[in-house]
Design an enzyme around this catalytic site. Structure first.
Site, PDB file in Angstrom:
ATOM      1  N   HIS A 100       3.300  -1.484  -9.105  1.00 25.21           N
ATOM      2  CA  HIS A 100       4.397  -0.522  -8.969  1.00 25.21           C
ATOM      3  C   HIS A 100       5.276  -0.442 -10.208  1.00 25.21           C
ATOM      4  CE1 HIS A 100       3.994  -0.803  -4.287  1.00 25.21           C
ATOM      5  NE2 HIS A 100       3.097  -0.012  -4.830  1.00 25.21           N
ATOM      6  N   CYS A 144       9.820   8.494 -21.205  1.00 25.30           N
ATOM      7  CA  CYS A 144      10.475   9.787 -21.413  1.00 25.30           C
ATOM      8  C   CYS A 144       9.834  10.844 -20.519  1.00 25.30           C
ATOM      9  CB  CYS A 144      10.358  10.203 -22.870  1.00 25.30           C
ATOM     10  SG  CYS A 144      11.100  11.816 -23.180  1.00 25.30           S
ATOM     11  N   CYS A 182      13.708  12.145 -28.564  1.00 27.82           N
ATOM     12  CA  CYS A 182      13.353  13.573 -28.539  1.00 27.82           C
ATOM     13  C   CYS A 182      14.375  14.376 -27.740  1.00 27.82           C
ATOM     14  CB  CYS A 182      11.948  13.780 -27.960  1.00 27.82           C
ATOM     15  SG  CYS A 182      11.896  13.767 -26.146  1.00 27.82           S
ATOM     16  N   SER A 187       5.886  -6.973   3.151  1.00 23.41           N
ATOM     17  CA  SER A 187       5.837  -6.430   4.516  1.00 23.41           C
ATOM     18  C   SER A 187       4.496  -5.749   4.785  1.00 23.41           C
ATOM     19  CB  SER A 187       6.986  -5.440   4.731  1.00 23.41           C
ATOM     20  OG  SER A 187       6.869  -4.367   3.809  1.00 23.41           O
TER      21      SER A 187
HETATM   22  C1  BJW Z   1      10.120 -13.401   2.332  1.00 23.89           C
HETATM   23  C2  BJW Z   1      11.240 -14.097   1.975  1.00 23.89           C
HETATM   24  C3  BJW Z   1      11.009 -15.318   1.369  1.00 23.89           C
HETATM   25  C4  BJW Z   1      11.918 -12.200   2.901  1.00 23.89           C
HETATM   26  N1  BJW Z   1       9.770 -15.716   1.198  1.00 23.89           N
HETATM   27  N2  BJW Z   1       8.875 -13.752   2.187  1.00 23.89           N
HETATM   28  C5  BJW Z   1      -1.546   5.690   3.399  1.00 23.89           C
HETATM   29  C6  BJW Z   1      -0.999   5.509   4.662  1.00 23.89           C
HETATM   30  C7  BJW Z   1       0.348   5.737   4.878  1.00 23.89           C
HETATM   31  C8  BJW Z   1       1.184   6.182   3.851  1.00 23.89           C
HETATM   32  C9  BJW Z   1       0.641   6.376   2.607  1.00 23.89           C
HETATM   33  C10 BJW Z   1      -0.705   6.134   2.385  1.00 23.89           C
HETATM   34  N3  BJW Z   1      -0.964   6.376   1.070  1.00 23.89           N
HETATM   35  C11 BJW Z   1       0.170   6.769   0.470  1.00 23.89           C
HETATM   36  C12 BJW Z   1       1.157   6.788   1.379  1.00 23.89           C
HETATM   37  C13 BJW Z   1       2.556   7.177   1.072  1.00 23.89           C
HETATM   38  C14 BJW Z   1       3.376   6.066   0.488  1.00 23.89           C
HETATM   39  C15 BJW Z   1       3.497   4.965   1.544  1.00 23.89           C
HETATM   40  O1  BJW Z   1       2.828   3.972   1.533  1.00 23.89           O
HETATM   41  N4  BJW Z   1       4.424   5.113   2.474  1.00 23.89           N
HETATM   42  C16 BJW Z   1       4.613   4.096   3.518  1.00 23.89           C
HETATM   43  C17 BJW Z   1       6.027   3.534   3.402  1.00 23.89           C
HETATM   44  C18 BJW Z   1       4.293   4.699   4.843  1.00 23.89           C
HETATM   45  N5  BJW Z   1       2.784   5.551  -0.750  1.00 23.89           N
HETATM   46  C19 BJW Z   1       2.992   6.118  -1.929  1.00 23.89           C
HETATM   47  O2  BJW Z   1       3.658   7.122  -2.044  1.00 23.89           O
HETATM   48  C20 BJW Z   1       2.329   5.476  -3.138  1.00 23.89           C
HETATM   49  N6  BJW Z   1       1.656   6.430  -3.919  1.00 23.89           N
HETATM   50  C21 BJW Z   1       0.505   6.975  -3.558  1.00 23.89           C
HETATM   51  O3  BJW Z   1      -0.044   6.661  -2.526  1.00 23.89           O
HETATM   52  O4  BJW Z   1       0.001   7.872  -4.456  1.00 23.89           O
HETATM   53  C22 BJW Z   1      -1.068   8.720  -4.046  1.00 23.89           C
HETATM   54  C23 BJW Z   1      -0.412   9.980  -3.547  1.00 23.89           C
HETATM   55  C24 BJW Z   1       0.052  10.870  -4.477  1.00 23.89           C
HETATM   56  C25 BJW Z   1       0.625  12.043  -4.052  1.00 23.89           C
HETATM   57  C26 BJW Z   1       0.788  12.290  -2.680  1.00 23.89           C
HETATM   58  C27 BJW Z   1       0.349  11.357  -1.750  1.00 23.89           C
HETATM   59  C28 BJW Z   1      -0.267  10.187  -2.193  1.00 23.89           C
HETATM   60  C29 BJW Z   1       3.375   4.911  -4.076  1.00 23.89           C
HETATM   61  C30 BJW Z   1       4.141   3.795  -3.482  1.00 23.89           C
HETATM   62  C31 BJW Z   1       5.230   3.340  -4.466  1.00 23.89           C
HETATM   63  C32 BJW Z   1       6.133   2.295  -3.851  1.00 23.89           C
HETATM   64  N7  BJW Z   1       7.255   2.073  -4.695  1.00 23.89           N
HETATM   65  C33 BJW Z   1       8.254   1.095  -4.294  1.00 23.89           C
HETATM   66  C34 BJW Z   1       9.466   1.171  -5.238  1.00 23.89           C
HETATM   67  C35 BJW Z   1      10.437   2.245  -5.046  1.00 23.89           C
HETATM   68  C36 BJW Z   1      11.490   2.282  -6.114  1.00 23.89           C
HETATM   69  C37 BJW Z   1      12.427   1.154  -6.195  1.00 23.89           C
HETATM   70  O5  BJW Z   1      11.994   0.066  -6.568  1.00 23.89           O
HETATM   71  O6  BJW Z   1      13.610   1.339  -5.976  1.00 23.89           O
HETATM   72  O7  BJW Z   1       7.764  -0.218  -4.415  1.00 23.89           O
HETATM   73  S1  BJW Z   1       8.670   1.232  -2.586  1.00 23.89           S
HETATM   74  C38 BJW Z   1       9.004  -0.481  -2.353  1.00 23.89           C
HETATM   75  O8  BJW Z   1       8.105  -1.006  -1.332  1.00 23.89           O
HETATM   76  C39 BJW Z   1       8.607  -1.150  -3.685  1.00 23.89           C
HETATM   77  C40 BJW Z   1       7.786  -2.311  -3.216  1.00 23.89           C
HETATM   78  O9  BJW Z   1       6.899  -2.734  -4.237  1.00 23.89           O
HETATM   79  C41 BJW Z   1       7.089  -1.760  -1.991  1.00 23.89           C
HETATM   80  C42 BJW Z   1       6.546  -2.815  -1.082  1.00 23.89           C
HETATM   81  O10 BJW Z   1       7.572  -3.537  -0.489  1.00 23.89           O
HETATM   82  P1  BJW Z   1       7.432  -5.114  -0.309  1.00 23.89           P
HETATM   83  O11 BJW Z   1       7.277  -5.742  -1.626  1.00 23.89           O
HETATM   84  O12 BJW Z   1       6.415  -5.396   0.713  1.00 23.89           O
HETATM   85  O13 BJW Z   1       8.910  -5.498   0.181  1.00 23.89           O
HETATM   86  P2  BJW Z   1       9.575  -5.345   1.633  1.00 23.89           P
HETATM   87  O14 BJW Z   1      11.040  -5.318   1.429  1.00 23.89           O
HETATM   88  O15 BJW Z   1       8.979  -4.241   2.399  1.00 23.89           O
HETATM   89  O16 BJW Z   1       9.158  -6.694   2.378  1.00 23.89           O
HETATM   90  C43 BJW Z   1       9.654  -7.942   1.960  1.00 23.89           C
HETATM   91  C44 BJW Z   1       8.980  -9.021   2.790  1.00 23.89           C
HETATM   92  O17 BJW Z   1       9.403 -10.284   2.310  1.00 23.89           O
HETATM   93  C45 BJW Z   1       9.326  -8.975   4.280  1.00 23.89           C
HETATM   94  O18 BJW Z   1       8.130  -9.040   5.028  1.00 23.89           O
HETATM   95  C46 BJW Z   1      10.169 -10.239   4.501  1.00 23.89           C
HETATM   96  O19 BJW Z   1       9.951 -10.825   5.787  1.00 23.89           O
HETATM   97  C47 BJW Z   1       9.646 -11.131   3.410  1.00 23.89           C
HETATM   98  N8  BJW Z   1      10.572 -12.166   2.937  1.00 23.89           N
HETATM   99  N9  BJW Z   1      12.352 -13.330   2.341  1.00 23.89           N
HETATM  100  C48 BJW Z   1       8.721 -14.946   1.590  1.00 23.89           C
HETATM  101  N10 BJW Z   1      12.053 -16.078   0.999  1.00 23.89           N
HETATM  102 ZN    ZN Z   2      10.887  11.762 -25.480  1.00 20.77          ZN
END
Ligand code: BJW
Ligand code: ZN
Length: 239
Positions: free
Chosen positions: A119, A127, A150, A189
């Site tokens: 990600h 840019c 630019c 998650s």
């Molecule tokens: C602990 C702890 C401790 C707490 N020890 N654990 C197929 C099916 C359904 C939907 C889609 C699909 N394909 C695509 C989609 C759409 C979408 C998507 O998935 N949506 C779902 C939410 C339904 N995906 C996309 O859009 C992706 N792109 C894509 O598919 O491109 C193709 C496409 C193009 C055009 C049109 C359609 C498709 C891109 C996804 C990009 C995600 N980006 C983010 C960042 C956003 C910006 C920002 O940073 O501000 O990435 S979203 C956010 O979630 C971030 C993370 O990397 C990502 C994952 O979250 P993560 O890391 O799992 O964190 P949490 O908070 O969810 O969980 C934390 C966990 O830690 C919890 O379980 C706690 O219990 C645990 N925890 N303390 C260990 N001490």
């Molecule tokens: Zn530029």
């Protein structure tokens, strides 16, 4: 839990292993997760801040958010969970792949090498006009939004919803998941696709799944090991 830990530890001695991390591994460094208790998105809506549309309609608002987050990450330090993964890689680099969804750079700061970053990276700016990409660790950022030489507006080099994952990184992650004997989903998650789908890819290719998380995840039902607790406490015990 003790038995599970022992069995996983002994499997890791010879297994080809993927560590797949999410925001939870950085929670103990003080970086908030996205979802769940204390998650960033309880108070801020992802649709307002984490899409290219939100950015083009109000780049300053979106940048104020990321500027705040960069400040918080900048002040954070890698924790024992990050360091344990660095040590696992150091012991068997040819058998270990670290795939992260995190953009905070804490794995690299802990010394991990060749991290597969699905990600993007909050310290890379790109840019929106000429595509130039540069590393920038200035905190706080001034002006907001930052501008390219630019004249174009710079955006954070992270992957927002609706955007493609970087192709080379995604292919490396897929290949590693397909070849893994043990696939550990750590502090994620397992809800954001396509990254979350790596668990099923690994499982269908014959890997045994371990989930390290204090709370339940959708991957638990496929997992041979479910280790409940903070990653910073569990991972060092796997060494
Ligand atoms: C602990 C702890 C401790 C707490 N020890 N654990 C197929 C099916 C359904 C939907 C889609 C699909 N394909 C695509 C989609 C759409 C979408 C998507 O998935 N949506 C779902 C939410 C339904 N995906 C996309 O859009 C992706 N792109 C894509 O598919 O491109 C193709 C496409 C193009 C055009 C049109 C359609 C498709 C891109 C996804 C990009 C995600 N980006 C983010 C960042 C956003 C910006 C920002 O940073 O501000 O990435 S979203 C956010 O979630 C971030 C993370 O990397 C990502 C994952 O979250 P993560 O890391 O799992 O964190 P949490 O908070 O969810 O969980 C934390 C966990 O830690 C919890 O379980 C706690 O219990 C645990 N925890 N303390 C260990 N001490
Ligand atoms: Zn530029």
């Amino acid at each position: 839990m003790e038995d599970s830990l022992d069995l996983l530890r002994s499997s890791l001695k010879t297994a080809r292993c993927v560590a797949f991390t999410g925001a939870g591994i950085s929670a103990e460094s003080g970086v908030p997760t996205f979802r769940g208790a204390g998650g960033l998105w309880r108070n801020y809506s992802p649709e307002r801040l984490a899409t290219a549309e939100a950015f083009s309609s109000d780049p300053r608002l979106v940048w104020e958010w990321y500027d705040w987050l960069r400040g918080l990450i900048h002040a954070a330090q890698p924790n024992p969970g990050h360091l344990a993964l660095t040590e696992m890689q150091r012991r068997a680099p040819e058998r270990f792949t670290l795939v992260t969804q995190n953009m905070d750079g804490l794995h690299e700061r802990a010394g991990s090498q060749d991290v597969v970053k699905l990600h993007g990276d909050i310290w890379l700016l790109r840019c929106t006009q000429c595509g130039r990409e540069d590393r920038n660790e200035r905190v706080p950022m001034d002006p907001l939004p930052p501008l390219c030489r630019c004249g174009g507006i710079l955006r954070p080099g992270i992957v927002w919803f609706g955007e493609m994952l970087p192709t080379e990184q995604w292919e490396r992650a897929l290949e590693a998941a397909q070849k893994a004997d043990v696939f550990m989903a750590i502090g994620t998650s397992v809800t954001v696709y396509p990254a979350a789908g790596l668990v099923a890819v690994a499982r269908e290719s014959g890997a045994r799944i371990a989930v390290l998380n204090p709370d339940p995840t959708p991957a638990d039902e496929f997992a041979e090991w479910v280790l409940r607790g903070p990653a910073g406490q569990i991972l060092p015990r796997l060494l």
